[in-house]
Design an enzyme around this catalytic site. Structure first.
Site, PDB file in Angstrom:
ATOM      1  N   LYS A 238       0.811  -1.214   0.000  1.00 31.75           N
ATOM      2  CA  LYS A 238       0.000   0.000   0.000  1.00 31.75           C
ATOM      3  C   LYS A 238       0.849   1.270   0.000  1.00 31.75           C
ATOM      4  O   LYS A 238       0.349   2.344  -0.304  1.00 31.75           O
ATOM      5  CB  LYS A 238      -0.965   0.000   1.176  1.00 31.75           C
ATOM      6  CG  LYS A 238      -2.048  -1.063   1.029  1.00 31.75           C
ATOM      7  CD  LYS A 238      -3.155  -0.900   2.050  1.00 31.75           C
ATOM      8  CE  LYS A 238      -4.220  -1.959   1.865  1.00 31.75           C
ATOM      9  NZ  LYS A 238      -3.735  -3.314   2.246  1.00 31.75           N
TER      10      LYS A 238
HETATM   11  C1  LIG Z   1      -4.401  -4.443   1.523  1.00 30.84           C
HETATM   12  C2  LIG Z   1      -3.633  -5.708   1.463  1.00 30.84           C
HETATM   13  C3  LIG Z   1      -3.992  -6.757   0.581  1.00 30.84           C
HETATM   14  C4  LIG Z   1      -5.216  -6.699  -0.299  1.00 30.84           C
HETATM   15  O1  LIG Z   1      -5.063  -5.794  -1.336  1.00 30.84           O
HETATM   16  P1  LIG Z   1      -6.352  -5.302  -2.173  1.00 30.84           P
HETATM   17  O2  LIG Z   1      -5.838  -4.324  -3.138  1.00 30.84           O
HETATM   18  O3  LIG Z   1      -7.284  -4.690  -1.151  1.00 30.84           O
HETATM   19  O4  LIG Z   1      -6.942  -6.506  -2.784  1.00 30.84           O
HETATM   20  C5  LIG Z   1      -3.194  -7.882   0.528  1.00 30.84           C
HETATM   21  N1  LIG Z   1      -2.116  -8.012   1.343  1.00 30.84           N
HETATM   22  C6  LIG Z   1      -1.754  -7.040   2.203  1.00 30.84           C
HETATM   23  C7  LIG Z   1      -0.574  -7.257   3.069  1.00 30.84           C
HETATM   24  C8  LIG Z   1      -2.483  -5.860   2.290  1.00 30.84           C
HETATM   25  O5  LIG Z   1      -2.114  -4.914   3.171  1.00 30.84           O
END
Ligand SMILES: *Cc1c(COP(=O)(O)O)cnc(C)c1O
Length: 432
Positions: free
Chosen positions: A107
Site C-alpha cells: 500500500k
Molecule cells: C491491503 C492488502 C492486501 C489486499 O489488497 P487489495 O488491493 O485490497 O486486494 C493484501 N495483502 C496485504 C498485506 C495488504 O495490506
C-alpha cells in the site's frame, strides 16, 4: 483523461477532481472513460526503463494536463524510490516483492503517489488541505507515511485506543512533522463516525479544507499498475507466458494488473487469490456476486466481504462474466492450507512467505502450467509484519527490518480524545 463514476457513466470529472473528491458524489468509484493502449515503441523499450520511468510513462496518460510532465516525473521518482524486485522462489515461480517501502506493505506505492498528487494540487491552489483518516491499523500507517513531510498537507489519523497492535501504534504515533495521531477512546467504528461527521460539518470544511485519503481513490489505484510492467520487464527475455497471482481483499491490486493488461502489457492471465472471504472466487465460479460479512483469518488485510474495487472490475469487462474468466481464475484457501504452504515453501526453499503471499502462492500452484508459463505471485507485506504468525508456523525467529525496529524504539506521541464529536471538533478548530 476524463473520469466517470461507476454509478453514472454520463458525467465527466478531471483527474484532479477525481483525486480530490475520492468518491463520486453519487457514491460510485471514479474510472477513466477509456483505457489508453501504450505504444509498440514503449513496449520495445520497456526492459530498459527504470521503475520511476515506467511510472511516468504510464501515469501521464491518466493525469493529462492536471500535473505537468516535469512535476509528474519528480513525483514518480520520489514515490518509487525503493526496490520492487522479482525474486525466484522455485522452478517456474517467482515473487514480486512489494514490501520494501517505508511501512513494509504494498500500500506504500498507492499511498505515496496519492499524497504527492494531492500536494501538487494544494501547491497550485495555494491552499493547504487537511486529511482525516480513520484506521484500524495498517492502512493508516501507509497513508500517514505517504504524506510524511509532504508540503501543504496536514494529516490527522484517528485510531481506536488499545485496539491496534504495538508495532502499528508505534508506526502511527512516532512520525511527527505534519502527521498527528489521535487516540480515540472508542472503537474503529467510532473513529470512522467522527471522520464522517467532520466531512459533513460546514464550519470545519471551510476552515480546514478537509479531504479523505480513501482506499478507493483513483490515485491509489493507478500506481498499482506500474509494477506489473516492471515485473514483466524484469522477466525479459522469455518466450513463456506470464501468469500473476494476486492476494486480494478489496481487489485494488488485482485491478491495477487488469489495467496494465488492458493497456497492452502481454500478461497471459491472473489468479484472484483469496482467504475464506471468497466472494470474488465464488463469483468467478458461478457468475453470481453475493457480498457477505467478513470473517477473520491470518491473512487479515484480505478480510473483506464487500470488495470495493469489484465495481471497477465489472466496469472493465462490461459485466460480462464470460470475458472476466478468460483473464482471471479464482482460488481461495483456509488458514490451515495457508500455514501448510508457508511451512512447505520454507522447508524446500528457505523463502519466507507472509500469510498473504502464501495465499497467492497457493493460487499460482493451482493454475500454473509450468511447461509454457512462468508464474509470479505478489508478496504484499514483509513477513516481519506478521511476526507472531510466521514464527509460530515456521518455528524460527525472523528478523525485523531496521526501519521497523527503529520505530519501535521511538517515543509515542498522540492525543487522547473521547468519541464525542464536539471534543474532536474543538480539537480540530484549535490546530489552525
Ligand atoms: C491491503 C492488502 C492486501 C489486499 O489488497 P487489495 O488491493 O485490497 O486486494 C493484501 N495483502 C496485504 C498485506 C495488504 O495490506
Amino acid at each position: 483523461m476524463k473520469y466517470f463514476s461507476t454509478n453514472n457513466t454520463e458525467l465527466r470529472y478531471s483527474f484532479k477532481e477525481a483525486v480530490i473528491k475520492g468518491l463520486a458524489p453519487d457514491k460510485g468509484l471514479f474510472f477513466p472513460v477509456s483505457i489508453p493502449k501504450l505504444s509498440d515503441a514503449f513496449f520495445k523499450n520497456l526492459p530498459n526503463l527504470s521503475l520511476p520511468e515506467i511510472g511516468f510513462e504510464v501515469a501521464k496518460h491518466f493525469v493529462g494536463d492536471d500535473i505537468s510532465d516535469a512535476n509528474l516525473r519528480e513525483i514518480t521518482e520520489e514515490v518509487l524510490n525503493f526496490p520492487i524486485p522479482v525474486v525466484p522462489v522455485e522452478e517456474g515461480i517467482s515473487t514480486l516483492e512489494l514490501f520494501h517501502g517505508p511501512t513494509c506493505a504494498f500500500k506504500d506505492v498507492g499511498a505515496r503517489f496519492m499524497s504527492r498528487c494531492l500536494s501538487a494540487f494544494a501547491k497550485k491552489s495555494q491552499e493547504d488541505v487537511t486529511i482525516l483518516v480513520a484506521t484500524s491499523g495498517d492502512t493508516g500507517s501507509a497513508v500517514a507515511n505517504g504524506f510524511l513531510g509532504v508540503e501543504g498537507v496536514q494529516v490527522i489519523i484517528l485510531y481506536p485506543a488499545g485496539k491496534v497492535s504495538k508495532i502499528q501504534e508505534q508506526q502511527l504515533t512516532t512520525m511527527g512533522q505534519n502527521i498527528t495521531a489521535l487516540e480515540v477512546d472508542g472503537t474503529f467504528d467510532d473513529c470512522q463516525a467522527l471522520v464522517k461527521t467532520a466531512f459533513a460539518d460546514k464550519e470545519l470544511n471551510e476552515k480546514l479544507n478537509l479531504t479523505s485519503a480513501n482506499s478507493i481513490n483513483i490515485a491509489r489505484l493507478l500506481p498499482q499498475s506500474f509494477y506489473y510492467f516492471y515485473a514483466w520487464a524484469q522477466m525479459q527475455p522469455t518466450n513463456k507466458k506470464l501468469v500473476f497471482s494476486v492476494p486480494s481483499g478489496n481487489y485494488g491490486n488485482l485491478t491495477g494488473g487488469l489495467l496494465a493488461k488492458q493497456m497492452g502489457l502481454p500478461i497471459h492471465s491472473f489468479v484472484a487469490a483469496a482467504n475464506k472471504n471468497k466472494v470474488v472466487p465464488d463469483y468467478l465460479a458461478s457468475g453470481k456476486y453475493e457480498p457477505k460479512a467478513s470473517v477473520q483469518t491470518i491473512s487479515n488485510a484480505m478480510d473483506v466481504g464487500t470488495p470495493s474495487n469489484f465495481a471497477r472490475m465489472m466496469e472493465m469487462y462490461q459485466d460480462r462474466h464470460a470475458d472476466v474468466i478468460k483473464d482471471v481464475n479464482g482460488a481461495w484457501y483456509t488458514d490451515e492450507e495457508t500455514e501448510e504452504a508457508m511451512l512447505d515453501v520454507y522447508n524446500r526453499t528457505k523463502y519466507i512467505l507472509d500469510p498473504h503471499g502464501a495465499v497467492a502462492y497457493l493460487g499460482l500452484k493451482k493454475y500454473l502450467n509450468v511447461k509454457d508459463e512462468l508464474g509470479i505471485f505478489l508478496e504484499t507485506a514483509h513477513p516481519a509484519k506478521f511476526k507472531d504468525t510466521v514464527e509460530a508456523v515456521l518455528n524460527t525467529e525472523i528478523k525485523i527490518p531496521d526501519y521497523l525496529q527503529e520505530c519501535l524504539g521511538k517515543k509515542k506521541l498522540s492525543f487522547l480524545i473521547s468519541k464525542e464529536f464536539n471534543d474532536f471538533k474543538a480539537y480540530l478548530l484549535k490546530i489552525d
